[in-house]
Motif scaffolding. Structure first.
Motif, PDB file in Angstrom:
ATOM      1  N   CYS A  21       0.848  -1.386  -0.124  1.00 12.33           N
ATOM      2  CA  CYS A  21       0.046   0.244   0.213  1.00 12.33           C
ATOM      3  C   CYS A  21       0.318   1.322   0.007  1.00 12.33           C
ATOM      4  O   CYS A  21       0.723   2.056  -0.789  1.00 12.33           O
ATOM      5  CB  CYS A  21      -0.679  -0.217   1.488  1.00 12.33           C
ATOM      6  N   CYS A  22       1.662   1.717   1.328  1.00 17.00           N
ATOM      7  CA  CYS A  22       2.825   2.903   0.902  1.00 17.00           C
ATOM      8  C   CYS A  22       3.589   2.665  -0.493  1.00 17.00           C
ATOM      9  O   CYS A  22       3.895   4.187  -0.564  1.00 17.00           O
ATOM     10  CB  CYS A  22       3.662   2.674   2.151  1.00 17.00           C
ATOM     11  N   CYS A  23       3.190   1.562  -1.161  1.00 22.39           N
ATOM     12  CA  CYS A  23       4.388   1.752  -2.680  1.00 22.39           C
ATOM     13  C   CYS A  23       3.330   2.660  -3.361  1.00 22.39           C
ATOM     14  O   CYS A  23       3.689   2.096  -4.384  1.00 22.39           O
ATOM     15  CB  CYS A  23       5.304   0.504  -2.818  1.00 22.39           C
ATOM     16  N   ARG A  24       2.478   3.002  -3.235  1.00 22.61           N
ATOM     17  CA  ARG A  24       1.745   3.232  -3.853  1.00 22.61           C
ATOM     18  C   ARG A  24       1.641   5.495  -3.913  1.00 22.61           C
ATOM     19  O   ARG A  24       0.508   5.764  -4.774  1.00 22.61           O
ATOM     20  CB  ARG A  24       0.117   2.543  -3.690  1.00 22.61           C
ATOM     21  N   LEU A  25       2.358   5.454  -2.480  1.00 26.09           N
ATOM     22  CA  LEU A  25       1.950   6.656  -3.014  1.00 26.09           C
ATOM     23  C   LEU A  25       2.966   7.660  -2.900  1.00 26.09           C
ATOM     24  O   LEU A  25       4.125   7.146  -3.414  1.00 26.09           O
ATOM     25  CB  LEU A  25       2.329   6.975  -0.935  1.00 26.09           C
ATOM     26  N   ALA A  51      10.348   7.650  -8.607  1.00 27.26           N
ATOM     27  CA  ALA A  51       9.065   6.913  -9.759  1.00 27.26           C
ATOM     28  C   ALA A  51       8.564   6.209  -9.434  1.00 27.26           C
ATOM     29  O   ALA A  51       8.292   4.932  -9.192  1.00 27.26           O
ATOM     30  CB  ALA A  51      10.098   6.489 -11.379  1.00 27.26           C
ATOM     31  N   ARG A  52       7.292   6.107 -10.241  1.00 29.68           N
ATOM     32  CA  ARG A  52       5.857   4.595 -10.362  1.00 29.68           C
ATOM     33  C   ARG A  52       5.861   4.465 -11.681  1.00 29.68           C
ATOM     34  O   ARG A  52       6.190   5.255 -12.845  1.00 29.68           O
ATOM     35  CB  ARG A  52       4.761   5.495 -10.158  1.00 29.68           C
ATOM     36  N   LEU A  53       5.568   3.350 -11.315  1.00 30.02           N
ATOM     37  CA  LEU A  53       5.387   2.399 -13.253  1.00 30.02           C
ATOM     38  C   LEU A  53       3.504   2.941 -13.634  1.00 30.02           C
ATOM     39  O   LEU A  53       3.050   3.388 -12.707  1.00 30.02           O
ATOM     40  CB  LEU A  53       5.808   0.910 -13.454  1.00 30.02           C
ATOM     41  N   ASN A  54       3.102   2.339 -14.662  1.00 28.05           N
ATOM     42  CA  ASN A  54       1.598   2.436 -15.015  1.00 28.05           C
ATOM     43  C   ASN A  54       0.996   2.249 -14.226  1.00 28.05           C
ATOM     44  O   ASN A  54      -0.472   2.210 -14.299  1.00 28.05           O
ATOM     45  CB  ASN A  54       2.176   2.062 -16.746  1.00 28.05           C
ATOM     46  N   GLN A  89      -0.921   1.331   9.189  1.00 29.57           N
ATOM     47  CA  GLN A  89      -3.075   0.422   9.188  1.00 29.57           C
ATOM     48  C   GLN A  89      -3.165   1.686   8.476  1.00 29.57           C
ATOM     49  O   GLN A  89      -4.158   0.677   7.576  1.00 29.57           O
ATOM     50  CB  GLN A  89      -2.948   0.049  10.778  1.00 29.57           C
ATOM     51  N   VAL A  90      -3.077   3.074   8.788  1.00 28.45           N
ATOM     52  CA  VAL A  90      -4.349   3.809   8.077  1.00 28.45           C
ATOM     53  C   VAL A  90      -4.741   2.788   6.556  1.00 28.45           C
ATOM     54  O   VAL A  90      -5.393   3.156   6.109  1.00 28.45           O
ATOM     55  CB  VAL A  90      -3.956   5.289   8.206  1.00 28.45           C
ATOM     56  N   GLU A  91      -2.921   3.479   5.726  1.00 25.83           N
ATOM     57  CA  GLU A  91      -3.105   3.378   4.123  1.00 25.83           C
ATOM     58  C   GLU A  91      -3.386   1.661   3.918  1.00 25.83           C
ATOM     59  O   GLU A  91      -4.329   1.735   2.853  1.00 25.83           O
ATOM     60  CB  GLU A  91      -1.723   3.368   4.499  1.00 25.83           C
ATOM     61  N   ARG A  92      -3.179   0.726   4.736  1.00 27.41           N
ATOM     62  CA  ARG A  92      -3.401  -0.673   4.628  1.00 27.41           C
ATOM     63  C   ARG A  92      -5.632  -0.956   4.758  1.00 27.41           C
ATOM     64  O   ARG A  92      -6.621  -1.283   4.346  1.00 27.41           O
ATOM     65  CB  ARG A  92      -2.984  -1.930   5.693  1.00 27.41           C
ATOM     66  N   ALA A  93      -5.740  -0.038   5.835  1.00 29.60           N
ATOM     67  CA  ALA A  93      -7.307   0.087   5.870  1.00 29.60           C
ATOM     68  C   ALA A  93      -7.953   1.191   4.498  1.00 29.60           C
ATOM     69  O   ALA A  93      -8.750   0.316   3.873  1.00 29.60           O
ATOM     70  CB  ALA A  93      -7.446   0.600   7.066  1.00 29.60           C
TER      71      ALA A  93
END
Length: 96
Positions: A21-25, A51-54, A89-93
């Protein structure tokens, strides 16, 4: 008098069992930790981010293991986002 701890990491949560989840921030690069250039994007104002991928996930995330490929040189923000912490935990929720 005992003061209860409120921000204790949950030992049941580990990065290896997470859905990253945090890897999408968006991760701003504030300090130099040695992140390889291929994982850095620079915006039009000169600010640097991971950098983020597609798919929206961090480019440094190994999709087969869901673990960071640059863990030892990960950005300061990632170091502060402790595994199992309240923020984690907030990001996971929010993700579920």
């Amino acid at each position: 008098m005992i003061i209860p701890a409120t921000n204790v990491p949950d030992p049941e949560i580990t990065c290896s069992s997470c859905e990253a989840c945090c890897c999408r921030l968006e991760v701003l690069l504030i300090t130099d930790t040695g992140v390889p250039e291929k994982f850095i994007e620079t915006d039009e104002w000169g600010g640097q981010t991971m950098a983020r991928l597609n798919d929206g996930w961090c480019a440094a995330l190994d999709r087969s293991t869901m673990m960071c490929r640059i863990y030892e040189v990960r950005p300061w923000v990632c170091r502060e986002f402790e595994m199992g912490s309240y923020e984690c935990q907030v990001e996971r929720a929010d993700h579920l």
